[in-house]
Design a protein around this motif. Structure first.
Motif, PDB file in Angstrom:
ATOM      1  N   UNK A  16       0.466   2.981  -0.737  1.00 36.33           N
ATOM      2  CA  UNK A  16       1.716   2.761  -1.456  1.00 36.33           C
ATOM      3  C   UNK A  16       2.874   3.281  -0.626  1.00 36.33           C
ATOM      4  N   UNK A  17       3.930   2.495  -0.559  1.00 44.59           N
ATOM      5  CA  UNK A  17       5.185   2.932   0.028  1.00 44.59           C
ATOM      6  C   UNK A  17       6.132   3.205  -1.129  1.00 44.59           C
ATOM      7  N   UNK A  18       6.329   4.478  -1.424  1.00 50.40           N
ATOM      8  CA  UNK A  18       7.071   4.970  -2.578  1.00 50.40           C
ATOM      9  C   UNK A  18       6.299   4.714  -3.877  1.00 50.40           C
ATOM     10  N   UNK A  19       6.652   5.496  -4.883  1.00 50.58           N
ATOM     11  CA  UNK A  19       5.939   5.426  -6.167  1.00 50.58           C
ATOM     12  C   UNK A  19       6.945   5.640  -7.289  1.00 50.58           C
ATOM     13  N   UNK A  20       7.841   4.664  -7.457  1.00 51.17           N
ATOM     14  CA  UNK A  20       8.905   4.775  -8.440  1.00 51.17           C
ATOM     15  C   UNK A  20       8.419   4.552  -9.860  1.00 51.17           C
ATOM     16  N   UNK A  21       9.337   4.684 -10.824  1.00 44.94           N
ATOM     17  CA  UNK A  21       8.974   4.464 -12.220  1.00 44.94           C
ATOM     18  C   UNK A  21       8.307   3.112 -12.441  1.00 44.94           C
ATOM     19  N   UNK A  22       7.243   3.096 -13.224  1.00 43.34           N
ATOM     20  CA  UNK A  22       6.469   1.909 -13.610  1.00 43.34           C
ATOM     21  C   UNK A  22       5.586   1.361 -12.494  1.00 43.34           C
ATOM     22  N   UNK A  23       5.426   2.110 -11.402  1.00 45.67           N
ATOM     23  CA  UNK A  23       4.570   1.624 -10.315  1.00 45.67           C
ATOM     24  C   UNK A  23       3.139   1.404 -10.799  1.00 45.67           C
ATOM     25  N   UNK A  24       2.618   2.349 -11.582  1.00 44.00           N
ATOM     26  CA  UNK A  24       1.244   2.201 -12.069  1.00 44.00           C
ATOM     27  C   UNK A  24       1.123   0.990 -12.993  1.00 44.00           C
ATOM     28  N   UNK A  25       2.098   0.773 -13.857  1.00 47.40           N
ATOM     29  CA  UNK A  25       2.068  -0.398 -14.742  1.00 47.40           C
ATOM     30  C   UNK A  25       1.991  -1.685 -13.932  1.00 47.40           C
ATOM     31  N   UNK A  26       2.764  -1.744 -12.858  1.00 48.38           N
ATOM     32  CA  UNK A  26       2.769  -2.945 -12.022  1.00 48.38           C
ATOM     33  C   UNK A  26       1.421  -3.128 -11.309  1.00 48.38           C
ATOM     34  N   UNK A  27       0.775  -2.025 -10.942  1.00 48.09           N
ATOM     35  CA  UNK A  27      -0.565  -2.133 -10.362  1.00 48.09           C
ATOM     36  C   UNK A  27      -1.530  -2.765 -11.356  1.00 48.09           C
ATOM     37  N   UNK A  28      -1.457  -2.292 -12.602  1.00 49.25           N
ATOM     38  CA  UNK A  28      -2.342  -2.833 -13.638  1.00 49.25           C
ATOM     39  C   UNK A  28      -2.072  -4.318 -13.830  1.00 49.25           C
ATOM     40  N   UNK A  29      -0.798  -4.690 -13.889  1.00 47.10           N
ATOM     41  CA  UNK A  29      -0.442  -6.100 -14.066  1.00 47.10           C
ATOM     42  C   UNK A  29      -0.948  -6.955 -12.911  1.00 47.10           C
ATOM     43  N   UNK A  30      -1.010  -6.374 -11.714  1.00 51.65           N
ATOM     44  CA  UNK A  30      -1.468  -7.115 -10.539  1.00 51.65           C
ATOM     45  C   UNK A  30      -2.983  -7.106 -10.410  1.00 51.65           C
ATOM     46  N   UNK A  31      -3.673  -6.393 -11.305  1.00 46.85           N
ATOM     47  CA  UNK A  31      -5.122  -6.322 -11.238  1.00 46.85           C
ATOM     48  C   UNK A  31      -5.638  -5.472 -10.104  1.00 46.85           C
ATOM     49  N   UNK A  32      -4.830  -4.499  -9.657  1.00 49.17           N
ATOM     50  CA  UNK A  32      -5.211  -3.623  -8.550  1.00 49.17           C
ATOM     51  C   UNK A  32      -5.640  -2.272  -9.115  1.00 49.17           C
TER      52      UNK A  32
END
Length: 275
Positions: free
Chosen positions: A32-48
């Motif tokens: 990950x390059x930076x870990x801003x707000x909602x980064x984890x949510x976006x990972x889940x949405x991307x199936x990662x």
């Protein structure tokens, strides 16, 4: 290499744009390059799966680039049980990471252990001018000017015979960014436009609007300058990110293309690029 944008917004409430975070995959490893707000949510949405990520590189310690760290660590501890995870960043990263990891430890724990037990995450503070190996990546770090009392770092990641450069946040620093981005397969750079700021702040009172405009002019990079850096560096692709709510893709593209003849992409959350 593959670049996937988890968050492409600036440090404000931007519809459809989370805080800065980019998933970079190369040589069989994802970081990950930076870990801003909602980064984890976006990972889940991307199936990662967060367990697939080996390192987090922080460009600097402003909230829109790091506030997602506590939730990311929490997700990795339970149910994945995937600590330790290495965090690399500028001076001050260790102190921030202790706080973020401590917050996560209050509400979670490793499988088979009690909640609230200390969590240990390795942290490496990277000085400007550093070059080191990080898994399959060769990573070069340079300091760029952004805000007082804060070290902000741009990085060049090389793997598979290609380079991806990420600026974090910076004002104009062509003397640093052009050599760093020389011949890069992709230059990922924050930007703003005065027209975008004007639209964003149109409903603000005059004092607040002036403060926002002054903050961007003093601490960020205007799009025409970014495009000139890409041209001078001979970057193969320019990706514009960290966008405030008033920006329009067509205007950014028109301005960038007036200074840079290569392909230009406007980042959006979920965008995935192969380079």
């Amino acid at each position: 290499m593959r670049i996937q944008f988890l968050g492409s917004g600036a440090g404000t409430d931007t519809p459809h744009r989370a805080g800065s975070s980019i998933l970079l995959t190369g040589g069989g490893e994802s970081v990950l390059l930076d870990c801003g707000p909602r980064a984890y949510d976006r990972l889940v949405m991307a199936g990662v799966s967060p367990a697939s990520i080996s390192r987090i590189f922080l460009s600097h310690l402003h909230p829109d680039h790091v506030l997602g760290l506590a939730s990311f660590v929490q997700a990795m501890t339970f149910p994945y049980g995937h600590l330790p995870l290495e965090i690399q960043g500028p001076p001050g990263t260790a102190a921030y990471a202790r706080q973020a990891v401590g917050t996560a430890a209050l509400v979670t724990g490793m499988p088979g252990r009690g909640w609230g037990e200390p969590l240990e995450v390795p942290v490496v503070e990277i000085p400007p001018g550093d070059v080191r190996e990080a898994g399959p990546f060769t990573v070069r770090t340079e300091q760029v000017p952004h805000a007082p009392n804060l070290v902000c770092e741009a990085r060049r990641f090389e793997a598979e015979g290609k380079a991806v450069v990420y600026s974090g946040d910076t004002t104009e620093a062509a003397e640093v960014m052009v050599p760093l981005a020389e011949g890069a397969a992709a230059l990922i750079h924050e930007c703003y436009s005065l027209a975008g700021i004007a639209r964003w702040t149109a409903a603000f009172d005059e004092r607040r609007a002036a403060a926002v405009r002054r903050a961007f002019e003093q601490t960020h990079a205007e799009v025409a300058y970014v495009a000139r850096v890409a041209k001078e560096a001979g970057a193969k692709l320019l990706v514009l990110t960290h966008l405030n709510p008033g920006e329009r893709a067509d205007e950014l593209l028109d301005t960038a293309r007036a200074h840079y003849s290569g392909p230009v992409v406007i980042a959006s959350d979920g965008l995935s690029l192969a380079v």
